[in-house]
Design a protein around this motif. Structure first.
Motif, PDB file in Angstrom:
ATOM      1  N   PRO A 120      -5.380   6.842  -0.959  1.00  0.00           N
ATOM      2  CA  PRO A 120      -5.491   8.132  -0.845  1.00  0.00           C
ATOM      3  C   PRO A 120      -6.284   8.597   0.624  1.00  0.00           C
ATOM      4  O   PRO A 120      -7.396   8.587   0.455  1.00  0.00           O
ATOM      5  CB  PRO A 120      -6.338   8.558  -2.228  1.00  0.00           C
ATOM      6  N   GLY A 121      -5.681   9.304   1.361  1.00  0.00           N
ATOM      7  CA  GLY A 121      -6.124   9.583   2.709  1.00  0.00           C
ATOM      8  C   GLY A 121      -6.733  10.867   2.826  1.00  0.00           C
ATOM      9  O   GLY A 121      -6.567  11.781   1.771  1.00  0.00           O
ATOM     10  N   GLY A 122      -7.338  11.540   3.787  1.00  0.00           N
ATOM     11  CA  GLY A 122      -7.795  12.762   4.233  1.00  0.00           C
ATOM     12  C   GLY A 122      -9.221  12.675   3.709  1.00  0.00           C
ATOM     13  O   GLY A 122      -9.913  11.779   2.922  1.00  0.00           O
ATOM     14  N   THR A 123      -9.973  13.860   4.314  1.00  0.00           N
ATOM     15  CA  THR A 123     -11.366  13.796   4.181  1.00  0.00           C
ATOM     16  C   THR A 123     -11.695  14.000   2.518  1.00  0.00           C
ATOM     17  O   THR A 123     -11.392  15.432   2.229  1.00  0.00           O
ATOM     18  CB  THR A 123     -12.089  14.831   5.177  1.00  0.00           C
ATOM     19  N   GLN A 124     -12.411  13.356   1.844  1.00  0.00           N
ATOM     20  CA  GLN A 124     -12.324  13.647   0.304  1.00  0.00           C
ATOM     21  C   GLN A 124     -13.018  14.832  -0.107  1.00  0.00           C
ATOM     22  O   GLN A 124     -12.785  15.712  -0.950  1.00  0.00           O
ATOM     23  CB  GLN A 124     -13.138  12.494  -0.511  1.00  0.00           C
ATOM     24  N   LYS A 125     -14.218  15.139   0.874  1.00  0.00           N
ATOM     25  CA  LYS A 125     -14.909  16.750   0.435  1.00  0.00           C
ATOM     26  C   LYS A 125     -14.038  17.869   0.769  1.00  0.00           C
ATOM     27  O   LYS A 125     -14.238  18.666   0.330  1.00  0.00           O
ATOM     28  CB  LYS A 125     -16.280  16.662   1.020  1.00  0.00           C
ATOM     29  N   CYS A 126     -13.010  17.577   1.339  1.00  0.00           N
ATOM     30  CA  CYS A 126     -11.820  18.759   1.594  1.00  0.00           C
ATOM     31  C   CYS A 126     -10.661  18.775   0.899  1.00  0.00           C
ATOM     32  O   CYS A 126      -9.836  19.529   1.180  1.00  0.00           O
ATOM     33  CB  CYS A 126     -11.683  18.718   3.342  1.00  0.00           C
ATOM     34  N   TRP A 127     -10.677  17.681  -0.211  1.00  0.00           N
ATOM     35  CA  TRP A 127      -9.474  17.416  -1.070  1.00  0.00           C
ATOM     36  C   TRP A 127      -9.499  18.968  -1.894  1.00  0.00           C
ATOM     37  O   TRP A 127     -10.504  19.339  -2.550  1.00  0.00           O
ATOM     38  CB  TRP A 127      -9.671  16.405  -1.903  1.00  0.00           C
ATOM     39  N   TYR A 128      -8.491  19.549  -2.448  1.00  0.00           N
ATOM     40  CA  TYR A 128      -8.018  20.434  -3.324  1.00  0.00           C
ATOM     41  C   TYR A 128      -8.482  19.854  -4.579  1.00  0.00           C
ATOM     42  O   TYR A 128      -8.236  18.682  -4.813  1.00  0.00           O
ATOM     43  CB  TYR A 128      -6.947  21.410  -3.334  1.00  0.00           C
ATOM     44  N   PRO A 129      -8.975  20.779  -5.469  1.00  0.00           N
ATOM     45  CA  PRO A 129      -9.650  20.248  -6.699  1.00  0.00           C
ATOM     46  C   PRO A 129      -8.337  19.619  -7.549  1.00  0.00           C
ATOM     47  O   PRO A 129      -8.534  18.649  -8.244  1.00  0.00           O
ATOM     48  CB  PRO A 129      -9.915  21.391  -7.437  1.00  0.00           C
ATOM     49  N   TYR A 130      -7.246  20.177  -7.579  1.00  0.00           N
ATOM     50  CA  TYR A 130      -6.067  19.503  -8.367  1.00  0.00           C
ATOM     51  C   TYR A 130      -5.227  18.077  -7.588  1.00  0.00           C
ATOM     52  O   TYR A 130      -5.227  17.303  -8.362  1.00  0.00           O
ATOM     53  CB  TYR A 130      -4.761  20.499  -8.366  1.00  0.00           C
ATOM     54  N   HIS A 131      -6.078  18.200  -6.279  1.00  0.00           N
ATOM     55  CA  HIS A 131      -5.551  16.923  -5.545  1.00  0.00           C
ATOM     56  C   HIS A 131      -6.479  15.629  -6.123  1.00  0.00           C
ATOM     57  O   HIS A 131      -6.120  14.671  -6.492  1.00  0.00           O
ATOM     58  CB  HIS A 131      -5.361  16.908  -4.174  1.00  0.00           C
ATOM     59  N   LYS A 132      -7.804  16.081  -6.088  1.00  0.00           N
ATOM     60  CA  LYS A 132      -8.670  14.917  -6.641  1.00  0.00           C
ATOM     61  C   LYS A 132      -8.488  14.826  -8.104  1.00  0.00           C
ATOM     62  O   LYS A 132      -8.732  13.622  -8.322  1.00  0.00           O
ATOM     63  CB  LYS A 132     -10.187  15.734  -6.521  1.00  0.00           C
ATOM     64  N   LYS A 143      -2.719  15.777   8.415  1.00  0.00           N
ATOM     65  CA  LYS A 143      -2.957  15.267   9.650  1.00  0.00           C
ATOM     66  C   LYS A 143      -1.682  14.270  10.601  1.00  0.00           C
ATOM     67  O   LYS A 143      -1.560  14.464  11.689  1.00  0.00           O
ATOM     68  CB  LYS A 143      -4.009  14.388   9.706  1.00  0.00           C
ATOM     69  N   LEU A 144      -0.997  13.887   9.416  1.00  0.00           N
ATOM     70  CA  LEU A 144       0.177  13.060  10.362  1.00  0.00           C
ATOM     71  C   LEU A 144       1.259  13.740  10.647  1.00  0.00           C
ATOM     72  O   LEU A 144       1.718  14.861  10.022  1.00  0.00           O
ATOM     73  CB  LEU A 144       0.426  12.047   9.085  1.00  0.00           C
ATOM     74  N   ARG A 145       1.592  13.364  11.784  1.00  0.00           N
ATOM     75  CA  ARG A 145       2.790  14.160  12.596  1.00  0.00           C
ATOM     76  C   ARG A 145       4.077  13.798  12.101  1.00  0.00           C
ATOM     77  O   ARG A 145       4.607  12.554  11.785  1.00  0.00           O
ATOM     78  CB  ARG A 145       2.655  13.622  14.089  1.00  0.00           C
ATOM     79  N   LYS A 146       5.072  15.009  11.906  1.00  0.00           N
ATOM     80  CA  LYS A 146       6.306  14.544  11.362  1.00  0.00           C
ATOM     81  C   LYS A 146       7.031  13.777  12.083  1.00  0.00           C
ATOM     82  O   LYS A 146       7.855  12.869  11.756  1.00  0.00           O
ATOM     83  CB  LYS A 146       7.092  16.006  11.397  1.00  0.00           C
ATOM     84  N   LEU A 147       7.159  13.866  13.572  1.00  0.00           N
ATOM     85  CA  LEU A 147       8.456  13.087  14.329  1.00  0.00           C
ATOM     86  C   LEU A 147       7.632  11.585  14.183  1.00  0.00           C
ATOM     87  O   LEU A 147       8.603  10.784  14.374  1.00  0.00           O
ATOM     88  CB  LEU A 147       8.441  13.824  15.730  1.00  0.00           C
ATOM     89  N   PHE A 148       6.430  11.362  14.806  1.00  0.00           N
ATOM     90  CA  PHE A 148       5.909   9.985  15.061  1.00  0.00           C
ATOM     91  C   PHE A 148       5.483   9.060  13.864  1.00  0.00           C
ATOM     92  O   PHE A 148       5.674   7.918  14.057  1.00  0.00           O
ATOM     93  CB  PHE A 148       5.010  10.332  16.018  1.00  0.00           C
ATOM     94  N   GLU A 149       5.174   9.845  12.711  1.00  0.00           N
ATOM     95  CA  GLU A 149       4.579   8.856  11.638  1.00  0.00           C
ATOM     96  C   GLU A 149       5.278   9.420  10.274  1.00  0.00           C
ATOM     97  O   GLU A 149       5.703   8.353   9.485  1.00  0.00           O
ATOM     98  CB  GLU A 149       3.126   9.386  11.631  1.00  0.00           C
ATOM     99  N   VAL A 150       5.655  10.473  10.064  1.00  0.00           N
ATOM    100  CA  VAL A 150       6.099  11.080   8.839  1.00  0.00           C
ATOM    101  C   VAL A 150       7.507  10.987   8.530  1.00  0.00           C
ATOM    102  O   VAL A 150       7.921   9.862   7.536  1.00  0.00           O
ATOM    103  CB  VAL A 150       5.880  12.416   8.564  1.00  0.00           C
TER     104      VAL A 150
END
Ligand code: AHM
Ligand code: MG
Length: 282
Positions: A163-175, A221-228
């Motif tokens: 699970p990536g991303g900064t945890q304190k910035c996760w939306y409640p439903y994601h958490k 954060k992750l870029r469509k063309l290069f990563e996603v």
């Protein structure tokens, strides 16, 4: 196409060598996304450009480190979008990193990707090619060639969670969704490098990697063309799925070369959980 894939093998060996021998420090520059570059980002980008410029079928290339595409051959059939050294900030602590390549026909939208390749620079040098199916290769130091190891296929359900991303910035439903998966028995497997994190899920038969939209980065954060898009292609071909919460990632187009998107890669069971959580929320 085969020629491009063969070149990526040469690129992998040269970048692997640079990782082992060159300065791991920061450069004085930022890329277009505002990430501080390490010297190896620039070196790796140059290595890829040098090799791909020799392939007649490559029309143009664009990378995470370049603002605009570089044109090679207007009669070439393929466009290549790549991240030369993903996770480069992990090199100074000696964690695994990778290179990611998407090969496109026409333009760089998700629907036009025709093959994806990624390289893992870990204790061993590995390369994965997704075309009709997904195949794992490992570099053999004795022969200096990549040996075919096996096909990669995902199970219906996995056991690990990245699970990536900064945890304190996760939306409640994601958490809540992540908490529930841990309660179900999923084990945490997250290094902060998407290549080894996704490679682990692919090789262990399944699981979920998430880099969601967050309160600080609603578009992830992750870029469509290069990563996603390349990894979405790999997961689809391996029998898994890749979505932005609601839509198939490969159905997405792009406005700018460096656009980002929330992304979830997994086997069928975990992606169903994400779809149920995110329904009507995007
Ligand atoms: P990079 O291309 O600048 O290396 O960034 C991509 C990496 C991914 O490998 C990883 O999943 C993610 O960034 C982690 O980012 P953060 O630690 O900022 O959440
Ligand atoms: Mg990257």
């Amino acid at each position: 196409m085969t020629e491009i894939i063969e070149k990526i093998k040469d690129i992998a060996v040269e970048i692997s060598d640079a990782i082992k021998t060159k300065d791991t420090g920061y450069a004085d520059t930022c890329n277009i996304s505002g990430d501080i570059q390490v010297k190896l980002d620039v070196i790796s980008d140059d290595i890829v450009e040098k090799h791909l410029s020799c392939v007649n079928s490559v029309n143009e290339i664009i990378s995470e480190e370049k603002e605009e595409p570089v044109k090679f051959n207007e009669n070439g059939k393929y466009l290549v979008a790549y991240d030369p050294l993903d996770g480069s900030s992990l090199i100074d602590v000696n964690l695994s990193v990778g290179s990611i390549f998407g090969i496109y026909k026409g333009d760089y939208s998700g629907e036009n990707i025709v093959a994806a390749v990624y390289v893992v620079y870990g204790p061993r040098l590995e390369l994965v090619v997704a075309r009709d199916n997904v195949e794992l290769f490992r570099f053999n130091e004795k022969t200096q060639n990549f040996d075919y190891i096996r096909e990669i296929k995902l199970n219906e359900k996995g056991k690990i969670l990245g699970p990536g991303g900064t945890q304190k910035c996760w939306y409640p439903y994601h958490k809540e969704m992540i908490d529930n998966l841990f309660k179900e028995g999923y084990r945490l497997r997250y290094s902060g490098g998407m290549v080894p994190d996704l490679h682990q899920i692919l090789l262990k038969g399944g699981g979920l990697f998430a880099y969601p939209g967050t309160t600080d980065k609603p578009k992830g954060k992750l870029r469509k063309l290069f990563e996603v898009f390349p990894f979405a292609y790999v997961f689809n071909k391996a029998g898994g799925l890749a979505i932005d919460g609601e839509n198939d990632l490969l159905k997405l187009s792009y406005q700018g070369f460096h656009d980002t998107t929330p992304c979830f890669f997994g086997s069928n069971y975990e992606i169903e959980v994400v779809l149920n959580t995110y329904k009507g929320r995007k």
